[in-house]
Design an enzyme around this catalytic site. Structure first.
Site, PDB file in Angstrom:
ATOM      1  N   SER A  16     -24.241   2.872  15.285  1.00 12.24           N
ATOM      2  CA  SER A  16     -23.326   2.913  16.425  1.00 12.24           C
ATOM      3  C   SER A  16     -22.499   1.647  16.421  1.00 12.24           C
ATOM      4  CB  SER A  16     -24.125   2.998  17.726  1.00 12.24           C
ATOM      5  OG  SER A  16     -23.298   2.758  18.846  1.00 12.24           O
ATOM      6  N   TYR A  29     -30.976   0.301  22.993  1.00  8.10           N
ATOM      7  CA  TYR A  29     -30.123   1.144  22.151  1.00  8.10           C
ATOM      8  C   TYR A  29     -29.460   0.308  21.052  1.00  8.10           C
ATOM      9  CZ  TYR A  29     -26.453   4.434  20.823  1.00  8.10           C
ATOM     10  OH  TYR A  29     -25.624   5.262  20.124  1.00  8.10           O
TER      11      TYR A  29
END
Length: 128
Positions: A16, A29
């Site tokens: 990401s 995350y």
């Protein structure tokens, strides 16, 4: 799977743009995405003698149904999408086919001189 991969194989991990950013309330995350990025760097060095490449694909926000799960109503989902689009320098969300095309490139011989790399497809959110 490594013993089953032949020379010229390509490993692609989806990370990401978050792995390279510091955004409040996203520590777990971001850390897991950074770990994927670290795996790829290490695997690139470890698997080079096997002719296997390893790269990450790091998307920004992509317009998929998972965004609907962040909202209770259709109106809230639309507002979430609009907010993410405003946050993205290209002023829109990514499309799934844009990420698929990037993954196909990384899997193909067209990227045969790439390993240990991070292909960021995020509309500029991590760099602008």
């Amino acid at each position: 799977m490594l013993p089953m991969m032949g020379r010229g194989g390509s490993i692609i991990l989806v990370s990401s743009a978050m792995h390279d950013m510091g955004l409040a309330n996203h520590s777990t995350y971001a850390a897991t995405k950074a770990a994927l990025r670290s795996y790829v760097r290490t695997w690139a060095a470890e698997f080079v003698d096997n002719g296997i490449r390893a790269n990450t694909l790091s998307p920004g926000v992509v317009d998929t149904p998972i965004l609907d799960s962040q909202a209770g109503t259709t109106e809230e989902a639309a507002a979430i999408r609009e907010g993410y689009a405003r946050y993205t320098p290209m002023l829109r969300l990514g499309r799934p086919e844009e990420l698929a095309n990037a993954a196909l490139f990384l899997a193909s011989d067209e990227s045969s001189f790439m390993t240990g790399s991070d292909m960021v497809v995020d509309g500029g959110v991590s760099n602008v």
